[in-house]
Design a protein around this motif. Structure first.
Motif, PDB file in Angstrom:
ATOM      1  N   PRO A 106       0.811  -1.213   0.000  1.00 20.28           N
ATOM      2  CA  PRO A 106       0.000   0.000   0.000  1.00 20.28           C
ATOM      3  C   PRO A 106       0.847   1.269   0.000  1.00 20.28           C
ATOM      4  O   PRO A 106       1.902   1.332   0.623  1.00 20.28           O
ATOM      5  CB  PRO A 106      -0.801  -0.105   1.296  1.00 20.28           C
ATOM      6  CG  PRO A 106      -0.016  -1.015   2.166  1.00 20.28           C
ATOM      7  CD  PRO A 106       0.758  -1.938   1.263  1.00 20.28           C
ATOM      8  N   ALA A 107       0.363   2.264  -0.725  1.00 20.50           N
ATOM      9  CA  ALA A 107       0.933   3.610  -0.670  1.00 20.50           C
ATOM     10  C   ALA A 107       0.226   4.352   0.473  1.00 20.50           C
ATOM     11  O   ALA A 107      -0.776   3.865   1.003  1.00 20.50           O
ATOM     12  CB  ALA A 107       0.705   4.331  -1.993  1.00 20.50           C
ATOM     13  N   MET A 108       0.741   5.501   0.834  1.00 14.62           N
ATOM     14  CA  MET A 108       0.081   6.286   1.889  1.00 14.62           C
ATOM     15  C   MET A 108      -1.320   6.680   1.432  1.00 14.62           C
ATOM     16  O   MET A 108      -1.498   7.103   0.291  1.00 14.62           O
ATOM     17  CB  MET A 108       0.886   7.553   2.191  1.00 14.62           C
ATOM     18  CG  MET A 108       2.198   7.285   2.882  1.00 14.62           C
ATOM     19  SD  MET A 108       3.093   8.820   3.237  1.00 14.62           S
ATOM     20  CE  MET A 108       2.067   9.518   4.508  1.00 14.62           C
ATOM     21  N   PRO A 109      -2.311   6.538   2.301  1.00 13.89           N
ATOM     22  CA  PRO A 109      -3.654   6.970   1.920  1.00 13.89           C
ATOM     23  C   PRO A 109      -3.714   8.493   1.808  1.00 13.89           C
ATOM     24  O   PRO A 109      -2.959   9.212   2.464  1.00 13.89           O
ATOM     25  CB  PRO A 109      -4.542   6.467   3.052  1.00 13.89           C
ATOM     26  CG  PRO A 109      -3.628   6.282   4.201  1.00 13.89           C
ATOM     27  CD  PRO A 109      -2.263   5.991   3.645  1.00 13.89           C
ATOM     28  N   VAL A 110      -4.612   8.966   0.967  1.00 15.13           N
ATOM     29  CA  VAL A 110      -4.833  10.397   0.788  1.00 15.13           C
ATOM     30  C   VAL A 110      -6.280  10.686   1.183  1.00 15.13           C
ATOM     31  O   VAL A 110      -7.195   9.998   0.739  1.00 15.13           O
ATOM     32  CB  VAL A 110      -4.604  10.827  -0.691  1.00 15.13           C
ATOM     33  CG1 VAL A 110      -4.969  12.293  -0.892  1.00 15.13           C
ATOM     34  CG2 VAL A 110      -3.174  10.558  -1.100  1.00 15.13           C
ATOM     35  N   THR A 111      -6.466  11.690   2.022  1.00 12.81           N
ATOM     36  CA  THR A 111      -7.808  12.162   2.325  1.00 12.81           C
ATOM     37  C   THR A 111      -8.038  13.403   1.481  1.00 12.81           C
ATOM     38  O   THR A 111      -7.238  14.331   1.503  1.00 12.81           O
ATOM     39  CB  THR A 111      -7.967  12.495   3.816  1.00 12.81           C
ATOM     40  OG1 THR A 111      -7.703  11.311   4.576  1.00 12.81           O
ATOM     41  CG2 THR A 111      -9.358  13.006   4.131  1.00 12.81           C
ATOM     42  N   GLN A 112      -9.129  13.397   0.721  1.00 16.26           N
ATOM     43  CA  GLN A 112      -9.424  14.518  -0.164  1.00 16.26           C
ATOM     44  C   GLN A 112     -10.701  15.197   0.294  1.00 16.26           C
ATOM     45  O   GLN A 112     -11.713  14.552   0.548  1.00 16.26           O
ATOM     46  CB  GLN A 112      -9.590  14.050  -1.599  1.00 16.26           C
ATOM     47  CG  GLN A 112      -9.835  15.199  -2.564  1.00 16.26           C
ATOM     48  CD  GLN A 112      -9.902  14.709  -3.985  1.00 16.26           C
ATOM     49  OE1 GLN A 112     -10.909  14.182  -4.405  1.00 16.26           O
ATOM     50  NE2 GLN A 112      -8.797  14.873  -4.712  1.00 16.26           N
ATOM     51  N   TYR A 113     -10.628  16.513   0.414  1.00 12.98           N
ATOM     52  CA  TYR A 113     -11.792  17.340   0.739  1.00 12.98           C
ATOM     53  C   TYR A 113     -12.172  18.116  -0.511  1.00 12.98           C
ATOM     54  O   TYR A 113     -11.299  18.661  -1.202  1.00 12.98           O
ATOM     55  CB  TYR A 113     -11.436  18.316   1.868  1.00 12.98           C
ATOM     56  CG  TYR A 113     -12.537  19.322   2.114  1.00 12.98           C
ATOM     57  CD1 TYR A 113     -13.683  18.958   2.788  1.00 12.98           C
ATOM     58  CD2 TYR A 113     -12.423  20.622   1.676  1.00 12.98           C
ATOM     59  CE1 TYR A 113     -14.714  19.862   3.004  1.00 12.98           C
ATOM     60  CE2 TYR A 113     -13.435  21.549   1.886  1.00 12.98           C
ATOM     61  CZ  TYR A 113     -14.570  21.157   2.557  1.00 12.98           C
ATOM     62  OH  TYR A 113     -15.580  22.050   2.776  1.00 12.98           O
ATOM     63  N   ALA A 114     -13.456  18.155  -0.823  1.00 10.89           N
ATOM     64  CA  ALA A 114     -13.934  18.920  -1.977  1.00 10.89           C
ATOM     65  C   ALA A 114     -15.227  19.618  -1.604  1.00 10.89           C
ATOM     66  O   ALA A 114     -16.087  19.041  -0.940  1.00 10.89           O
ATOM     67  CB  ALA A 114     -14.156  18.015  -3.177  1.00 10.89           C
ATOM     68  N   LEU A 115     -15.358  20.865  -2.012  1.00 13.58           N
ATOM     69  CA  LEU A 115     -16.549  21.665  -1.739  1.00 13.58           C
ATOM     70  C   LEU A 115     -16.851  22.517  -2.944  1.00 13.58           C
ATOM     71  O   LEU A 115     -15.944  23.152  -3.507  1.00 13.58           O
ATOM     72  CB  LEU A 115     -16.327  22.559  -0.516  1.00 13.58           C
ATOM     73  CG  LEU A 115     -17.415  23.569  -0.195  1.00 13.58           C
ATOM     74  CD1 LEU A 115     -18.688  22.859   0.260  1.00 13.58           C
ATOM     75  CD2 LEU A 115     -16.956  24.538   0.851  1.00 13.58           C
TER      76      LEU A 115
END
Length: 119
Positions: A106-115
């Motif tokens: 696994p690669a590092m997880p990414v948390t994405q915020y979008a508005l």
């Protein structure tokens, strides 16, 4: 490197008129028309950057920020609670040798915020 990749993707994916501004927010907004979108590729934990990025958008504009650290993820969660929008956790794994066989690394997880702002 990221801006060059974004330009190449824009050309390849059919948005050659995309204007990419390489600047630090919020100072980078000065003298520019209200943007359609702001992508924070770093710096989301800096005081006021998310708020000023949101305020700079034109109606119907989009704010997107990614996090790989707990500190930035915490900031995105707080902003999401205050302003709504979407949080998405993305994780990728690559096939890699494990002895004579293959497994997922696994690669590092990414948390994405979008508005998206109201029109």
């Amino acid at each position: 490197d990221r801006a060059a990749r974004a330009r190449a993707n824009a050309d390849r994916l059919g948005t050659p008129g995309l204007r990419i501004v390489e600047a630090s927010a919020p100072a980078g907004f000065e003298g520019l028309p209200a943007p359609d979108a702001v992508f924070l590729g770093g710096g989301a934990t800096a005081e006021g950057v998310m708020e000023q990025s949101l305020a700079a958008l034109k109606p119907g504009g989009r704010l997107v920020a990614n996090a790989v650290t707990l500190e930035t993820e915490s900031r995105l969660i707080a902003f999401w609670r205050a302003h709504g929008g979407d949080l998405t956790r993305l994780q990728i794994a690559n096939a890699d040798p494990v002895g004579r066989m293959t497994g997922w690394r696994p690669a590092m997880p990414v948390t994405q915020y979008a508005l998206e702002t109201p029109r």
